[in-house]
Structure formats: structure tokens, C-alpha cells
Design a protein around this motif. Structure first.
Motif, mmCIF file in Angstrom:
data_model
loop_
_atom_site.group_PDB
_atom_site.id
_atom_site.type_symbol
_atom_site.label_atom_id
_atom_site.label_comp_id
_atom_site.label_asym_id
_atom_site.label_seq_id
_atom_site.Cartn_x
_atom_site.Cartn_y
_atom_site.Cartn_z
ATOM 1 N N ALA A 25 -17.569 165.732 -38.782
ATOM 2 C CA ALA A 25 -16.446 166.432 -39.416
ATOM 3 C C ALA A 25 -16.630 167.936 -39.309
ATOM 4 N N ILE A 29 -14.116 170.411 -37.538
ATOM 5 C CA ILE A 29 -13.513 171.495 -38.328
ATOM 6 C C ILE A 29 -13.782 172.832 -37.636
ATOM 7 N N LEU A 44 -9.392 175.125 -43.348
ATOM 8 C CA LEU A 44 -10.553 174.662 -42.583
ATOM 9 C C LEU A 44 -11.778 175.537 -42.869
ATOM 10 N N HIS A 48 -15.297 174.369 -44.390
ATOM 11 C CA HIS A 48 -16.460 174.577 -43.521
ATOM 12 C C HIS A 48 -17.646 175.207 -44.260
#
Length: 183
Positions: A25, A29, A44, A48
Motif C-alpha cells: 500500500a 500510495i 495520499l 503516507h
């Protein structure tokens, strides 16, 4: 009856399978952050940062477990060069898992962007604010990310080879299953 060193420890296996989807993921991202000009980019970025911190904590735990534990031996049927390549690739994965969040944290520090920690507090900067350093760290973060992505693809491919084709117990050693006392 198999020896006790046929499998990784349960905490190691749990961390492996907890981190696997989080790392995938995180990489996706990251790709989305640099390729998106839409309104999704701020979201995002906000996902992150804390995910990177979580992964930093998890990889430190995983490294500690790896250093104090003993990994199961690879099958003797594997040529020596493949055993060495497997060992090298695992240590490169650990290095990338550690380097990525540290490079990201240092990059944000150099850019003057505080990294939110827990309870509304910011984490201390790793480096002084410096535009040139920020640019270099951003490049390093992206480059290590591409190498990391390639390592993960190779790791998944090797795992599938061992699980589906070779069926030599390598995949079973990290599989998240609970073995009975007799196995």
C-alpha cells in the motif's frame, strides 16, 4: 517430526504478513503521490506519513526478532549461489524497509516540513533545513523506492515459485498458520 527450526517464529510470521500489505500500500500510495495532480494528492500524503512511521516501528521490531532468532535453513537441494542470493535479497529488503521511512523523514526535515507524531506533537527533524539536501534526499527516496519495488516483486515471485512449483518448504516456513504440537 520436523525440527523446531523449520518455521520462523510466530511473531516473525505475524509481522511479515502484517507488513506485506502495508508495504505494498505504501509503495502504491507513493506512486500515486508523484503521479497524481488531482485533489487526491494531499490525502495520499497524509496517509503516507503516519504509515511510514508505523512501518519504521514495525521494521525495527522485525529486525530485532530476526537478529535474536534463527531463520530456518534453506533446502540443501538449493544451489549455494541461490542460498546466498536469497540471504542477500532478504537483507536488502530489510535495508530498504529501514531506509525508506528514514529517508522520507530526513527529506521532510530538510524541506522544513514537520512530521506529525502522536498526540498532535511533531517529531524532531533528523537534519537541518536545506533546499539542496531536500532535493538530494527526495531523489534518494524515489530511487530506493524503485529498487525496493523491484525487490518486492522478486520476493513475491520467489515466494510463489517455492509455494506453487518447488513445494520445498521455504514458503511454508513463513506461512501464517498455526501448527499443531505433533507437526
Amino acid at each position: 517430526m520436523k525440527s523446531a527450526n523449520t518455521w520462523f517464529s510466530l511473531p516473525s510470521r505475524v509481522l511479515h504478513w502484517l507488513m506485506a500489505p502495508l508495504l505494498l500500500a505504501m509503495l502504491l500510495i507513493g506512486v500515486g503521490m508523484i503521479s497524481t495532480l488531482s485533489s487526491m494528492r494531499p490525502l495520499l500524503v497524509e496517509i503516507h506519513k503516519p504509515l511510514g512511521l508505523l512501518l519504521l516501528v514495525l521494521v525495527v521490531l522485525r529486525l530485532l526478532l530476526r537478529l535474536i532468532g534463527k531463520a530456518p535453513a534453506l533446502p540443501s537441494s538449493m544451489p549455494a549461489w541461490q542460498r546466498h542470493a536469497a540471504s542477500l535479497s532478504h537483507w536488502l529488503l530489510y535495508g530498504a524497509m529501514l531506509a525508506m521511512p528514514l529517508l522520507g523523514w530526513a527529506m521532510l526535515s530538510a524541506g522544513g516540513y514537520p512530521l506529525p507524531g502522536f498526540s498532535g506533537m511533531h517529531l524532531p527533524p533528523l537534519v537541518s533545513q536545506n533546499v539542496t539536501l531536500y532535493a538530494n534526499l527526495r531523489l534518494a527516496h524515489g530511487t530506493v523506492g524503485k529498487v525496493f519495488f523491484a525487490l518486492i516483486v522478486m520476493h513475491i515471485a520467489a515466494g510463489l515459485l517455492h509455494a506453487l512449483v518447488l513445494k520445498d518448504g521455504v514458503f511454508a516456513s513463513i506461512a501464517l498458520r498455526f501448527r499443531s504440537a505433533g507437526r
